[in-house]
Motif scaffolding. Sequence first.
Motif, PDB file in Angstrom:
ATOM      1  N   GLN A   1       4.429   1.045   1.669  1.00 40.40           N
ATOM      2  CA  GLN A   1       4.461   0.081   2.767  1.00 40.40           C
ATOM      3  C   GLN A   1       4.027  -1.316   2.324  1.00 40.40           C
ATOM      4  O   GLN A   1       3.056  -1.475   1.584  1.00 40.40           O
TER       5      GLN A   1
ATOM      6  N   GLU B   1     -10.584 -13.071  12.484  1.00 36.51           N
ATOM      7  CA  GLU B   1     -10.857 -12.649  13.871  1.00 36.51           C
ATOM      8  C   GLU B   1     -12.318 -12.863  14.275  1.00 36.51           C
ATOM      9  O   GLU B   1     -12.969 -11.928  14.763  1.00 36.51           O
TER      10      GLU B   1
ATOM     11  N   TYR C   1       0.891  -1.166   0.000  1.00 36.37           N
ATOM     12  CA  TYR C   1       0.000   0.000   0.000  1.00 36.37           C
ATOM     13  C   TYR C   1       0.920   1.204   0.000  1.00 36.37           C
ATOM     14  O   TYR C   1       1.600   1.453   0.992  1.00 36.37           O
TER      15      TYR C   1
ATOM     16  N   ALA D   1       2.228  -4.378   3.309  1.00 41.39           N
ATOM     17  CA  ALA D   1       1.320  -4.928   4.317  1.00 41.39           C
ATOM     18  C   ALA D   1       1.534  -6.427   4.421  1.00 41.39           C
ATOM     19  O   ALA D   1       1.288  -7.034   5.458  1.00 41.39           O
TER      20      ALA D   1
ATOM     21  N   ARG E   1      -0.272  -9.894  15.593  1.00 44.86           N
ATOM     22  CA  ARG E   1      -0.784  -8.724  16.314  1.00 44.86           C
ATOM     23  C   ARG E   1      -1.603  -7.836  15.379  1.00 44.86           C
ATOM     24  O   ARG E   1      -1.604  -8.030  14.162  1.00 44.86           O
ATOM     25  N   ASN E   2      -2.238  -6.848  15.951  1.00 41.63           N
ATOM     26  CA  ASN E   2      -2.978  -5.903  15.119  1.00 41.63           C
ATOM     27  C   ASN E   2      -2.018  -5.284  14.110  1.00 41.63           C
ATOM     28  O   ASN E   2      -0.924  -4.869  14.469  1.00 41.63           O
ATOM     29  N   GLY E   3      -2.436  -5.264  12.872  1.00 37.51           N
ATOM     30  CA  GLY E   3      -1.605  -4.656  11.838  1.00 37.51           C
ATOM     31  C   GLY E   3      -0.565  -5.591  11.241  1.00 37.51           C
ATOM     32  O   GLY E   3       0.217  -5.197  10.383  1.00 37.51           O
ATOM     33  N   ALA E   4      -0.553  -6.862  11.675  1.00 34.74           N
ATOM     34  CA  ALA E   4       0.459  -7.805  11.179  1.00 34.74           C
ATOM     35  C   ALA E   4       0.228  -8.176   9.714  1.00 34.74           C
ATOM     36  O   ALA E   4       1.152  -8.600   9.017  1.00 34.74           O
ATOM     37  N   GLY E   5      -1.012  -8.038   9.261  1.00 32.04           N
ATOM     38  CA  GLY E   5      -1.302  -8.343   7.857  1.00 32.04           C
ATOM     39  C   GLY E   5      -2.325  -9.456   7.661  1.00 32.04           C
ATOM     40  O   GLY E   5      -2.531  -9.919   6.538  1.00 32.04           O
ATOM     41  N   LYS E   6      -2.984  -9.859   8.729  1.00 34.51           N
ATOM     42  CA  LYS E   6      -3.920 -10.994   8.648  1.00 34.51           C
ATOM     43  C   LYS E   6      -5.077 -10.699   7.685  1.00 34.51           C
ATOM     44  O   LYS E   6      -5.385 -11.502   6.809  1.00 34.51           O
ATOM     45  N   THR E   7      -5.696  -9.538   7.872  1.00 36.68           N
ATOM     46  CA  THR E   7      -6.842  -9.199   7.020  1.00 36.68           C
ATOM     47  C   THR E   7      -6.392  -9.052   5.562  1.00 36.68           C
ATOM     48  O   THR E   7      -7.073  -9.523   4.642  1.00 36.68           O
ATOM     49  N   THR E   8      -5.246  -8.426   5.373  1.00 37.77           N
ATOM     50  CA  THR E   8      -4.726  -8.260   4.005  1.00 37.77           C
ATOM     51  C   THR E   8      -4.567  -9.630   3.343  1.00 37.77           C
ATOM     52  O   THR E   8      -4.989  -9.832   2.191  1.00 37.77           O
TER      53      THR E   8
HETATM   54  P1  ATP Z   1      -5.994  -5.970  12.477  1.00 38.49           P
HETATM   55  O1  ATP Z   1      -6.251  -7.158  13.350  1.00 38.49           O
HETATM   56  O2  ATP Z   1      -5.707  -4.725  13.260  1.00 38.49           O
HETATM   57  O3  ATP Z   1      -7.004  -5.764  11.398  1.00 38.49           O
HETATM   58  P2  ATP Z   1      -4.265  -7.213  10.579  1.00 38.49           P
HETATM   59  O4  ATP Z   1      -3.241  -8.183  11.018  1.00 38.49           O
HETATM   60  O5  ATP Z   1      -5.501  -7.746   9.992  1.00 38.49           O
HETATM   61  O6  ATP Z   1      -4.602  -6.268  11.780  1.00 38.49           O
HETATM   62  P3  ATP Z   1      -4.075  -5.630   8.200  1.00 38.49           P
HETATM   63  O7  ATP Z   1      -5.415  -5.018   8.389  1.00 38.49           O
HETATM   64  O8  ATP Z   1      -3.910  -6.639   7.167  1.00 38.49           O
HETATM   65  O9  ATP Z   1      -3.545  -6.224   9.574  1.00 38.49           O
HETATM   66  O10 ATP Z   1      -3.024  -4.444   7.962  1.00 38.49           O
HETATM   67  C1  ATP Z   1      -1.665  -4.646   7.690  1.00 38.49           C
HETATM   68  C2  ATP Z   1      -1.021  -3.323   7.368  1.00 38.49           C
HETATM   69  O11 ATP Z   1      -1.480  -2.853   6.106  1.00 38.49           O
HETATM   70  C3  ATP Z   1      -1.349  -2.229   8.369  1.00 38.49           C
HETATM   71  O12 ATP Z   1      -0.215  -1.447   8.587  1.00 38.49           O
HETATM   72  C4  ATP Z   1      -2.433  -1.447   7.691  1.00 38.49           C
HETATM   73  O13 ATP Z   1      -2.414  -0.111   8.110  1.00 38.49           O
HETATM   74  C5  ATP Z   1      -2.070  -1.581   6.216  1.00 38.49           C
HETATM   75  N1  ATP Z   1      -3.253  -1.555   5.342  1.00 38.49           N
HETATM   76  C6  ATP Z   1      -4.221  -2.477   5.285  1.00 38.49           C
HETATM   77  N2  ATP Z   1      -5.154  -2.157   4.365  1.00 38.49           N
HETATM   78  C7  ATP Z   1      -4.774  -0.973   3.839  1.00 38.49           C
HETATM   79  C8  ATP Z   1      -5.308  -0.093   2.817  1.00 38.49           C
HETATM   80  N3  ATP Z   1      -6.434  -0.393   2.171  1.00 38.49           N
HETATM   81  N4  ATP Z   1      -4.610   1.038   2.534  1.00 38.49           N
HETATM   82  C9  ATP Z   1      -3.464   1.332   3.177  1.00 38.49           C
HETATM   83  N5  ATP Z   1      -2.906   0.556   4.131  1.00 38.49           N
HETATM   84  C10 ATP Z   1      -3.542  -0.583   4.461  1.00 38.49           C
END
Ligand code: ATP
Length: 306
Positions: free
Chosen positions: A18, A158, A15, A20, A39-46
């Motif tokens: 960065q 989650e 992104y 992700a 952890r939060n922000g680790a990239g799971k949702t991505t």
């Molecule tokens: P959470 O449990 O907090 O959702 P996560 O492990 O699912 O955390 P992601 O949501 O995948 O993490 O985010 C991973 C990184 O990518 C984060 O730094 C987030 O800010 C960034 N990110 C995710 N989606 C986008 C987007 N659409 N645009 C810009 N940055 C993004």
Amino acid sequence: MDDIVLSTHGLTRRYGGQKALDQVSLTVRRGEIYGLVGRNGAGKTTLMRLITGQSVPTEGRVELFGATGRDLRRARARMGAMVEVPAFSPFLGARENLEYYRLQRGIPGRETVEEALELVGLADAGAKKFKTFSLGMKQRLGLALALMNRPDLLVLDEPVNGLDPEGVVEFRRLLGRLHRERQTTVLISSHILAELANVATCYGFLERGRLLEEITAQTLEERCRVCLRLQVDDAAKASVIFHIKLGTDAFKVLPDNTLELYDHLDCPQAVSQALAEEGVFLQSMERRGSDLEGYFLDLIGGGRDA
Ligand code: ATP
């Protein structure tokens, strides 16, 4: 190879500047409950969005039921997902909300709605409107939606987030049931490793977009097992002493005259005394092992708030 349901190969998602997700290659086998921990922000949702096709990778590829590229679309029909909270109508009940999505997605057979409701324990929700649902009920309805097409692979991001401990246990039971009765393969994420314990059959640890380790639940359990680790001058003799004098077989002999003893954890003095009495020299003895969260924190380098 056909027991591999899902694999990703060097999956990367940027992104802006960065990353992700950074070169993630994971493998999910048939019948597994794969716990993705980070952890939060680790990239799971991505990662899950790339798997479900809600987003496209910058590099790398997804392979689902042996299909890649253009064929992925068809393969995804065999997958059910709860990655973002689905938009349910607050004014409709559980049944009506699911029926709406069934028609919208063209899933045949009205009975699929009843089946999904029964499976998640919402068949008796009656006329109750979505807006009055507890968080647990909302989560279960989201799961019911993901189950409507009787998926072979279930992807859940989650799903226990925000549930109370009772809700977490209930959710685990439900996954266990799906696993047993439908042999559904599951990919489930959490930022709390312990929430996935007792349900996951293997784990992948994600940190700052990278997959640090894939490990089976059994290996994880072994690594977290609390023990007394001893270094002696004669491991063979120490084994006999453990067996005869301490009356235990709960130990393992490792290379370099090292032993792990899983018994007598609360009385290390009795252990050292038994060894000394038989002339075995004890070089060192320490208590080892950690809880699951401790293991995860060690792996990611002692980070906080995991
Ligand atoms: P959470 O449990 O907090 O959702 P996560 O492990 O699912 O955390 P992601 O949501 O995948 O993490 O985010 C991973 C990184 O990518 C984060 O730094 C987030 O800010 C960034 N990110 C995710 N989606 C986008 C987007 N659409 N645009 C810009 N940055 C993004």
